[in-house]
Enzyme design. Structure first.
Site, short mmCIF file in Angstrom:
data_model
loop_
_atom_site.label_atom_id
_atom_site.label_comp_id
_atom_site.label_asym_id
_atom_site.label_seq_id
_atom_site.Cartn_x
_atom_site.Cartn_y
_atom_site.Cartn_z
N GLU A 23 -11.88 -3.98 -5.78
CA GLU A 23 -11.44 -2.69 -5.26
C GLU A 23 -12.59 -1.98 -4.54
OE1 GLU A 23 -9.07 1.25 -7.03
OE2 GLU A 23 -9.85 -0.30 -8.37
N LYS B 213 -3.31 1.61 -2.25
CA LYS B 213 -3.06 1.70 -3.69
C LYS B 213 -1.93 2.68 -3.92
CE LYS B 213 -5.67 2.32 -8.01
NZ LYS B 213 -7.04 2.51 -8.56
N CYS C 17 -5.63 -2.49 -8.66
CA CYS C 17 -6.01 -2.03 -9.99
C CYS C 17 -4.88 -1.38 -10.78
CB CYS C 17 -7.21 -1.08 -9.88
SG CYS C 17 -8.09 -0.89 -11.46
#
Length: 680
Positions: free
Chosen positions: A52, A121, A176
């Site tokens: 990330e 994300k 994530c």
């Protein structure tokens, strides 16, 4: 098709990469990315996933709001685009990018000098140590186009990247926290067709979090029938308040294919070959997967599909995954012990229920001293113990014929005595001779004629005796034939060992039977004398003992007729569980069995039996398997007696896992072997 090429066989090589992050230094991070990308290129990797916010570092906090940093990130993205023009892998790189009025935590997907898309994300943690919404915006509802310098690319969490020249490679990317929510973006993407799910992660390490990640990644791969490629941030991230372990792992349908050491120094990769053909096969078989897609059609249909040409490498690039020699028998000691415990107790509980339902009849069993009847007998003994019935209710008969060996007969006798079952010997030679005489068989006239009739008269007489004895004593005939024999049709139909009142071995392959008996010995299920006899049974060659030896040749060997059970069980598993074509099975068998020194063997497997097989041998025995399984033996399986399913690999009951016509030709499978499988 190039037989030796893993991409031709449905595999896709993927890598999860971690590196020494230089926080706030996109140029240095980009150089690290390109070094790893070139290594992946040299190794034939199709997809390389990085942590990330790869280019900025994850732990950069409010520096994310600096224009200077954001401009530097965009510049390095463009540099990577140019530098990747001649590289094979699809690069999945983390970068903070501006879009409209906010900054997004994104994954930039780059291939051969083209930005295929940018995935933001969706879910930003703002709890405990996390405060991402302070700098970043969630991207769950974004579906547009983003600019990076002069480049324009699709933007949103709804992007699927499909290789037009490689059936089965469809990539989706999440970041994530996305995998920690109840309905992650990857679940919707899998329903939309994604087979490889990538996760770029920051994820600071605390005690127990690595196991949480493993559980989530494994679960995602299993539920989504997909590969899950996970790469976490590691060395170089700020330790002002947190620490990082750089965990990388690759899961496929609940199985761990690769995992790097944690807390690594410098640049590290986990690399493995994902079987997209296996994943597609599982989805085709599990109809509820598509039912779930229909239920969530509104979420799935808007996904955008971006196609690209991978142009994978040709030739033999190896196979970067472990192929179990014995797919029914795990090499991991703990798993093998668990499998044996479950298999044995599945059989015992299955027989218990049948005995209860019939108000506890006697159990009639023919005991030869071989593997299958031995195992059936000790299952029956344990079932009687658990039900509080005397073992004397087991009526065990040894039925020696023309060529019954002294050792097998001795094993049968000693085992029955050690267990305390009711034991009787009935010599079938007079009865078999009478039948051979009545039908005019040459053997009855003193001629040497050991044909199939000679064999089946003995097998039939034995079974006839057992059924009549069951009538006489108010019992049921307990079948002993195993899954391997059912797959190959290695049984006598009707009045023969194919028939019984209940067959507890029907779901157990031959290769597992041996380990079940070893487990029974090791776990002290019975007395020491029983264990000694069981070990003697394990040391005896597998043979039906129906044809005499001439004194120089070995006794009739089952494996000489139908092939090594190690190979045939391997093929049976791949057909039953996945429906693989013969050339794929040959490819996997070759990687599993060509070198006895590569890969793991089940614990306790004898050193002198750790064999290898050439591709020529594999090809020959696969032809035998295909002919017998598809064309010859289905009529025997269509009339199987009841018996419990045991293995996740499948069973052959016509009422359950395997339903097929009895009059089918094996031609297309044999032709595929001739066409696609070389002899060397």
């Amino acid at each position: 098709m190039d037989f030796y090429n893993s991409y031709s066989q449905g595999f896709v090589r993927v890598a999860a990469c971690t590196h020494h992050a230089s926080i706030g230094d996109p140029t240095t991070n980009a150089a690290s990315v390109l070094r790893l990308a070139r290594q992946c290129h040299d190794d034939g990797v199709a997809v390389a996933v990085f942590p990330e916010l790869t280019l900025s570092g994850y732990s950069i906090e409010d520096i994310l709001l600096q224009d200077l940093l954001l401009e530097a990130v965009e510049d390095t993205v463009l540099d990577i685009v140019v530098a990747s023009a001649d590289l094979l892998p699809v690069l999945v790189i983390g970068a903070p990018l501006r879009y409209r009025h906010r900054i997004y935590n994104t994954a930039v997907i780059i291939h051969r000098g083209v930005v295929l898309g940018v995935a933001p994300k969706s879910y930003l943690p703002t709890y405990r140590e996390f405060y991402e919404r302070r700098q970043l915006a969630p991207g769950d509802d974004e579906h547009g186009t983003i600019g990076i310098g002069d480049l324009r690319a699709p933007f949103g969490p709804d992007l699927l990247f499909a290789a037009a020249d490689l059936l089965g490679l469809v990539l989706h990317v999440e970041i994530c926290e996305d995998m920690f929510v109840p309905v992650p973006p990857s679940a919707e993407a899998a329903l939309a067709g994604a087979t490889v799910l990538a996760n770029l992660s920051g994820s600071p390490i605390t005690i127990g979090r690595a196991e949480d990640r493993r559980l989530l990644a494994r679960s995602a791969s299993l539920r989504c029938l997909a590969a899950y490629v996970y790469a976490a941030a590691g060395e170089g991230e700020s330790t002002t308040d947190l620490a990082w372990d750089g965990q990388t792992m690759i899961w496929e349908n609940g199985v761990l294919l690769a995992e790097s050491e944690r807390f690594p120094k410098g640049e590290h990769r986990s690399v493995a070959d994902v079987d997209t053909e296996l994943l597609r096969s599982e989805r085709l078989r599990m109809g509820t997967f598509n039912d779930n897609r229909r239920r969530h059609r509104a979420l799935v249909e808007p996904f955008r599909r971006i196609e690209f040409r991978l142009e994978p490498p040709v030739g033999n690039i190896g196979l970067l995954r472990e192929v179990e020699r014995f797919p029914f028998v795990p090499a991991d000691p703990q798993r093998l012990q668990q499998d044996c415990y479950e298999a044995y107790n599945i059989q015992v509980s299955g027989l218990e229920q049948r005995l209860r339902a019939l108000d506890y009849p006697k159990v009639v069993i023919g005991v030869s001293g071989g593997l299958d009847s031995t195992h059936a007998l000790i299952v029956a003994a344990r079932a009687m113990d658990r039900e509080g019935r005397p073992r004397s209710d087991i009526l065990a008969f040894t039925l020696p014929g023309f060529v019954t060996g002294d050792r097998t007969k001795s094993n049968a006798t000693e085992l029955c005595r050690a267990l305390g079952v009711t034991f009787t010997e009935i010599d079938i030679r007079d009865t078999a001779t009478l039948m051979l005489k009545k039908i005019g068989h040459p053997f009855s006239r003193g001629e040497v004629s050991y044909d199939v009739t000679f064999e089946n008269v003995q097998a039939g007489v034995r079974t006839d005796y057992l059924f009549r004895l069951a009538n006489q004593h108010g019992g049921i005939v307990l079948g002993t034939g195993d899954l391997s024999e059912l797959g190959l049709g290695w049984s006598t139909y009707g009045v023969g060992d194919q028939m019984s009142h209940y067959n507890i071995n029907a779901g157990v392959p031959k290769t597992l039977v041996q380990h079940l008996i070893r487990w029974v010995i090791a776990s002290s299920q019975f007395e020491e004398q029983v264990d000694k006899v069981l070990q003697s049974v394990l040391d005896t060659e597998i043979t039906p003992e129906l044809i005499p030896s001439d004194g120089e040749e070995k006794l009739q060997s089952t494996e000489a007729k139908v092939g090594p059970f190690a190979l045939q069980d391997f093929s049976l598993f791949q057909v039953l569980r996945y429906g693989f074509r013969p050339s794929k099975i040959a490819f996997l068998t070759w990687h599993a069995w060509s070198d006895p020194n590569c890969g793991k063997w089940p614990p306790g497997f004898p050193e002198d039996k750790r064999l290898s097989y050439s591709l020529k041998e594999i090809r020959h025995w696969l032809q035998i398997f295909v002919q017998r399984f598809y064309s010859f033996s289905q009529f025997k399986r269509s009339a199987l007696p009841n018996g419990p399913k045991v293995s996740h690999g499948g069973a052959l009951s016509p009422r359950g896992d395997w339903r097929a016509p009895s009059d089918m030709s094996a031609r297309i499978w044999l032709d595929e072997i001739e066409r696609e499988v070389p002899e060397e």
